[in-house]
Write a protein that holds these residues in place. Sequence first.
Motif, mmCIF file in Angstrom:
data_model
loop_
_atom_site.group_PDB
_atom_site.id
_atom_site.type_symbol
_atom_site.label_atom_id
_atom_site.label_comp_id
_atom_site.label_asym_id
_atom_site.label_seq_id
_atom_site.Cartn_x
_atom_site.Cartn_y
_atom_site.Cartn_z
ATOM 1 N N THR A 179 49.613 28.846 50.605
ATOM 2 C CA THR A 179 49.499 30.291 50.343
ATOM 3 C C THR A 179 49.171 30.563 48.876
ATOM 4 O O THR A 179 48.490 31.530 48.568
ATOM 5 C CB THR A 179 50.781 31.039 50.757
ATOM 6 O OG1 THR A 179 51.907 30.446 50.103
ATOM 7 C CG2 THR A 179 50.976 31.007 52.249
ATOM 8 N N GLY A 180 49.628 29.716 47.966
ATOM 9 C CA GLY A 180 49.288 29.887 46.556
ATOM 10 C C GLY A 180 47.795 29.772 46.299
ATOM 11 O O GLY A 180 47.247 30.463 45.446
ATOM 12 N N GLU A 181 47.125 28.908 47.052
ATOM 13 C CA GLU A 181 45.673 28.770 46.924
ATOM 14 C C GLU A 181 44.982 30.059 47.350
ATOM 15 O O GLU A 181 43.985 30.466 46.755
ATOM 16 C CB GLU A 181 45.157 27.623 47.782
ATOM 17 C CG GLU A 181 45.561 26.243 47.309
ATOM 18 C CD GLU A 181 45.069 25.175 48.259
ATOM 19 O OE1 GLU A 181 43.864 24.847 48.187
ATOM 20 O OE2 GLU A 181 45.884 24.694 49.071
ATOM 21 N N LEU A 182 45.511 30.696 48.399
ATOM 22 C CA LEU A 182 44.938 31.965 48.849
ATOM 23 C C LEU A 182 45.032 32.999 47.735
ATOM 24 O O LEU A 182 44.078 33.720 47.461
ATOM 25 C CB LEU A 182 45.643 32.468 50.108
ATOM 26 C CG LEU A 182 45.163 33.817 50.625
ATOM 27 C CD1 LEU A 182 43.713 33.735 51.091
ATOM 28 C CD2 LEU A 182 46.054 34.304 51.746
ATOM 29 N N ARG A 210 42.651 36.736 44.001
ATOM 30 C CA ARG A 210 42.727 37.381 42.681
ATOM 31 C C ARG A 210 41.364 37.464 42.008
ATOM 32 O O ARG A 210 41.150 38.283 41.127
ATOM 33 C CB ARG A 210 43.710 36.629 41.785
ATOM 34 C CG ARG A 210 45.148 36.908 42.126
ATOM 35 C CD ARG A 210 46.114 36.202 41.161
ATOM 36 N NE ARG A 210 47.459 36.262 41.668
ATOM 37 C CZ ARG A 210 48.030 35.312 42.432
ATOM 38 N NH1 ARG A 210 47.358 34.230 42.763
ATOM 39 N NH2 ARG A 210 49.257 35.451 42.865
ATOM 40 N N GLU A 211 40.446 36.610 42.428
ATOM 41 C CA GLU A 211 39.092 36.595 41.859
ATOM 42 C C GLU A 211 38.147 37.578 42.549
ATOM 43 O O GLU A 211 37.011 37.725 42.125
ATOM 44 C CB GLU A 211 38.511 35.184 41.937
ATOM 45 C CG GLU A 211 39.307 34.143 41.160
ATOM 46 C CD GLU A 211 39.395 34.480 39.682
ATOM 47 O OE1 GLU A 211 38.366 34.865 39.101
ATOM 48 O OE2 GLU A 211 40.500 34.369 39.121
ATOM 49 N N GLU A 224 37.436 43.502 44.850
ATOM 50 C CA GLU A 224 37.642 44.485 45.910
ATOM 51 C C GLU A 224 39.018 44.346 46.573
ATOM 52 O O GLU A 224 39.476 45.264 47.248
ATOM 53 C CB GLU A 224 36.555 44.347 46.986
ATOM 54 C CG GLU A 224 35.161 44.698 46.507
ATOM 55 C CD GLU A 224 34.434 43.519 45.849
ATOM 56 O OE1 GLU A 224 33.240 43.689 45.541
ATOM 57 O OE2 GLU A 224 35.030 42.447 45.639
ATOM 58 N N VAL A 225 39.677 43.211 46.382
ATOM 59 C CA VAL A 225 41.014 43.007 46.953
ATOM 60 C C VAL A 225 42.018 43.793 46.116
ATOM 61 O O VAL A 225 42.157 43.561 44.917
ATOM 62 C CB VAL A 225 41.387 41.506 46.996
ATOM 63 C CG1 VAL A 225 42.849 41.324 47.380
ATOM 64 C CG2 VAL A 225 40.481 40.774 47.983
ATOM 65 N N GLN A 226 42.701 44.723 46.757
ATOM 66 C CA GLN A 226 43.673 45.569 46.087
ATOM 67 C C GLN A 226 45.047 44.922 46.053
ATOM 68 O O GLN A 226 45.784 45.043 45.085
ATOM 69 C CB GLN A 226 43.765 46.934 46.780
ATOM 70 C CG GLN A 226 42.446 47.662 46.858
ATOM 71 C CD GLN A 226 41.867 47.930 45.496
ATOM 72 O OE1 GLN A 226 42.470 48.621 44.687
ATOM 73 N NE2 GLN A 226 40.711 47.361 45.206
ATOM 74 N N GLU A 227 45.404 44.287 47.142
ATOM 75 C CA GLU A 227 46.668 43.562 47.233
ATOM 76 C C GLU A 227 46.627 42.695 48.472
ATOM 77 O O GLU A 227 45.781 42.875 49.346
ATOM 78 C CB GLU A 227 47.873 44.515 47.277
ATOM 79 C CG GLU A 227 47.876 45.509 48.412
ATOM 80 C CD GLU A 227 48.993 46.541 48.296
ATOM 81 O OE1 GLU A 227 50.030 46.257 47.672
ATOM 82 O OE2 GLU A 227 48.819 47.634 48.830
ATOM 83 N N PHE A 228 47.522 41.730 48.527
ATOM 84 C CA PHE A 228 47.621 40.906 49.722
ATOM 85 C C PHE A 228 49.077 40.543 49.936
ATOM 86 O O PHE A 228 49.885 40.551 49.013
ATOM 87 C CB PHE A 228 46.734 39.652 49.642
ATOM 88 C CG PHE A 228 47.124 38.681 48.566
ATOM 89 C CD1 PHE A 228 47.999 37.633 48.828
ATOM 90 C CD2 PHE A 228 46.613 38.805 47.293
ATOM 91 C CE1 PHE A 228 48.363 36.743 47.843
ATOM 92 C CE2 PHE A 228 46.960 37.925 46.299
ATOM 93 C CZ PHE A 228 47.844 36.887 46.574
ATOM 94 N N PHE A 229 49.389 40.262 51.163
ATOM 95 C CA PHE A 229 50.747 39.949 51.567
ATOM 96 C C PHE A 229 50.708 38.674 52.390
ATOM 97 O O PHE A 229 49.960 38.601 53.360
ATOM 98 C CB PHE A 229 51.325 41.066 52.455
ATOM 99 C CG PHE A 229 51.170 42.442 51.879
ATOM 100 C CD1 PHE A 229 52.145 42.991 51.072
ATOM 101 C CD2 PHE A 229 50.029 43.196 52.147
ATOM 102 C CE1 PHE A 229 52.002 44.270 50.550
ATOM 103 C CE2 PHE A 229 49.869 44.467 51.627
ATOM 104 C CZ PHE A 229 50.860 45.013 50.825
#
Length: 149
Positions: free
Chosen positions: A78-81, A86-87, A90-95
Amino acid sequence: MNLDDIDRSILAHLRRDGRAPVSDIARQVGLSPAPVSRRIERMESAGVIRGYVAVIDDPQSGSLEAFTEVRLSGSTETGELGDILREVPEVQEFFTIAGDPDALVRIRVDDVDHLQRVVNAMRRTGKLTGTKTLIVMHTWNRAHGTGGT
């Protein structure tokens, strides 16, 4: 950090209006402005309050919001995701979540074509085994009682 009832009340007021004057919050929680200001600063320093944001009426701003369910390949942590997402501006947040899927990603784009490009870019990393994207049609926010259609 231990929060008391006054701290929680201050947080509730800030959730509704992050720009509320300290004097207004103080009046509503029954303290003078100085101790309320110190409490807010303490919660900011402790990371309880991580920042302040503007709540944008997305339909009026011309943007599109979507949630993409992500399934990771068996060797992907999950850390790789997080490093990948983060790069992607357009990604605002992820869970990361328990069960299926492995993660839920909130994305803000200009239009459907832009959304397709973002999802394709995430897929090309080789770290995902599948995605499912859901486009937001209407929102409502408890703290603000507002949303777009």
